[in-house]
Design a protein around this motif. Structure first.
Motif, PDB file in Angstrom:
ATOM      1  N   MET A   1      29.875  43.075  32.425  1.00 20.36           N
ATOM      2  CA  MET A   1      30.235  41.822  33.074  1.00 20.36           C
ATOM      3  C   MET A   1      31.720  41.829  33.397  1.00 20.36           C
ATOM      4  O   MET A   1      32.534  42.223  32.569  1.00 20.36           O
ATOM      5  CB  MET A   1      29.901  40.648  32.142  1.00 20.36           C
ATOM      6  N   GLY A   2      32.101  41.395  34.594  1.00 14.99           N
ATOM      7  CA  GLY A   2      33.489  41.392  34.989  1.00 14.99           C
ATOM      8  C   GLY A   2      34.303  40.355  34.233  1.00 14.99           C
ATOM      9  O   GLY A   2      33.766  39.425  33.625  1.00 14.99           O
ATOM     10  N   ALA A   3      35.629  40.529  34.317  1.00 16.66           N
ATOM     11  CA  ALA A   3      36.531  39.647  33.579  1.00 16.66           C
ATOM     12  C   ALA A   3      36.401  38.191  34.017  1.00 16.66           C
ATOM     13  O   ALA A   3      36.429  37.273  33.185  1.00 16.66           O
ATOM     14  CB  ALA A   3      37.968  40.138  33.758  1.00 16.66           C
ATOM     15  N   ILE A   4      36.246  37.964  35.325  1.00 16.43           N
ATOM     16  CA  ILE A   4      36.119  36.587  35.817  1.00 16.43           C
ATOM     17  C   ILE A   4      34.828  35.957  35.311  1.00 16.43           C
ATOM     18  O   ILE A   4      34.800  34.785  34.901  1.00 16.43           O
ATOM     19  CB  ILE A   4      36.160  36.555  37.364  1.00 16.43           C
ATOM     20  N   GLY A   5      33.758  36.729  35.315  1.00 16.80           N
ATOM     21  CA  GLY A   5      32.486  36.220  34.799  1.00 16.80           C
ATOM     22  C   GLY A   5      32.577  35.862  33.329  1.00 16.80           C
ATOM     23  O   GLY A   5      32.061  34.826  32.887  1.00 16.80           O
ATOM     24  N   LEU A   6      33.239  36.736  32.556  1.00 12.24           N
ATOM     25  CA  LEU A   6      33.437  36.453  31.134  1.00 12.24           C
ATOM     26  C   LEU A   6      34.264  35.192  30.922  1.00 12.24           C
ATOM     27  O   LEU A   6      33.968  34.370  30.050  1.00 12.24           O
ATOM     28  CB  LEU A   6      34.141  37.636  30.460  1.00 12.24           C
ATOM     29  N   LEU A   7      35.301  35.033  31.753  1.00 15.71           N
ATOM     30  CA  LEU A   7      36.190  33.880  31.604  1.00 15.71           C
ATOM     31  C   LEU A   7      35.432  32.568  31.807  1.00 15.71           C
ATOM     32  O   LEU A   7      35.529  31.652  30.980  1.00 15.71           O
ATOM     33  CB  LEU A   7      37.337  33.989  32.608  1.00 15.71           C
ATOM     34  N   PHE A   8      34.651  32.486  32.872  1.00 16.81           N
ATOM     35  CA  PHE A   8      33.928  31.243  33.139  1.00 16.81           C
ATOM     36  C   PHE A   8      32.735  31.061  32.206  1.00 16.81           C
ATOM     37  O   PHE A   8      32.342  29.926  31.925  1.00 16.81           O
ATOM     38  CB  PHE A   8      33.515  31.178  34.608  1.00 16.81           C
ATOM     39  N   SER A   9      32.186  32.170  31.693  1.00 19.48           N
ATOM     40  CA  SER A   9      31.168  32.051  30.645  1.00 19.48           C
ATOM     41  C   SER A   9      31.779  31.431  29.397  1.00 19.48           C
ATOM     42  O   SER A   9      31.156  30.615  28.718  1.00 19.48           O
ATOM     43  CB  SER A   9      30.581  33.429  30.297  1.00 19.48           C
ATOM     44  N   GLY A  10      33.014  31.848  29.105  1.00 22.48           N
ATOM     45  CA  GLY A  10      33.724  31.257  27.976  1.00 22.48           C
ATOM     46  C   GLY A  10      33.917  29.761  28.167  1.00 22.48           C
ATOM     47  O   GLY A  10      33.761  28.977  27.232  1.00 22.48           O
TER      48      GLY A  10
END
Length: 207
Positions: free
Chosen positions: A1-10
């Motif tokens: 999973m990309g960093a942006i996806g991880l960020l918004f998942s957080g």
């Protein structure tokens, strides 16, 4: 999973934890879940189409769908007032898939941090199963677990990735202990939570 996806998942998991702890209104949180869910369904479709088509690419990109469909399912369930049992059983299935991902990252890649992260996610999805499908009154405990995981497994790692620090060997070593420490905290909280429930039942019986 990309960093942006991880960020918004957080961000989504952070809001979900506050919702479970009674600090955020359900429908407003549900709307954000749908936004993040759409992001994490559309993005992997694009990544799969533009990938080299290898099994490993499909395996990695396919993992994003587990999150995307969870957020979409949760958001729609809340907004439409559906019974949460379907979401709960789906969470059990995802929990089992997460264990598979953990094993693959540990055995195939010797990636301890990713393996521990997937174990943590598997635990959280299993808690969602207990709450949503089996109707266990664990919202307060799940909220605490989700709050910690929103930072430990998603928000902070994504920020480290965006800052190009995540692959640093020292940071990976530190994050291994952070993940293990989180697991120990969850066990302690589970014991305390179980004791509080037992105490409440004893009080009810005496009354």
């Amino acid at each position: 999973m990309g960093a942006i996806g991880l960020l918004f998942s957080g961000g989504a998991l952070f809001l979900n934890s506050l919702m479970l702890l009674g600090k955020a209104e359900e429908k407003s949180v549900a709307f954000f879940n749908i936004l993040v869910g759409l992001l994490q369904v559309i993005t992997p479709i694009y990544l799969i189409i533009t990938s080299d088509g290898s099994n490993w690419s499909m395996f990695n990109n396919g993992a994003v769908f587990l999150f995307g469909f969870t957020y979409l399912y949760l958001g729609v369930t809340i907004l439409k007032g559906f019974d949460s049992s379907g979401l709960g059983w789906y969470s059990l299935w995802v929990s089992m898939m997460a264990i598979v991902y953990a094993l693959v990252f540990y055995v195939q890649e010797n990636d301890v941090v990713n393996a521990l992260t997937w174990v943590l996610w598997a635990f959280l999805w299993f808690l969602f199963f207990l709450s949503s499908a089996l109707k266990k009154p664990y919202d307060n405990y799940i909220g605490r677990v989700a709050f910690v995981q929103s930072w430990v497994t998603l928000t902070l790692p994504s920020l480290f990735m965006l800052l190009d620090l995540w692959q640093n060997a020292k940071l990976q070593e530190i994050w291994t202990f952070v993940c293990i420490g989180s697991m120990i905290y969850f066990v302690i909280e589970a014991i305390l939570f179980a004791k509080s429930i037992k105490k409440e039942k004893l009080v009810e019986e005496l009354v």
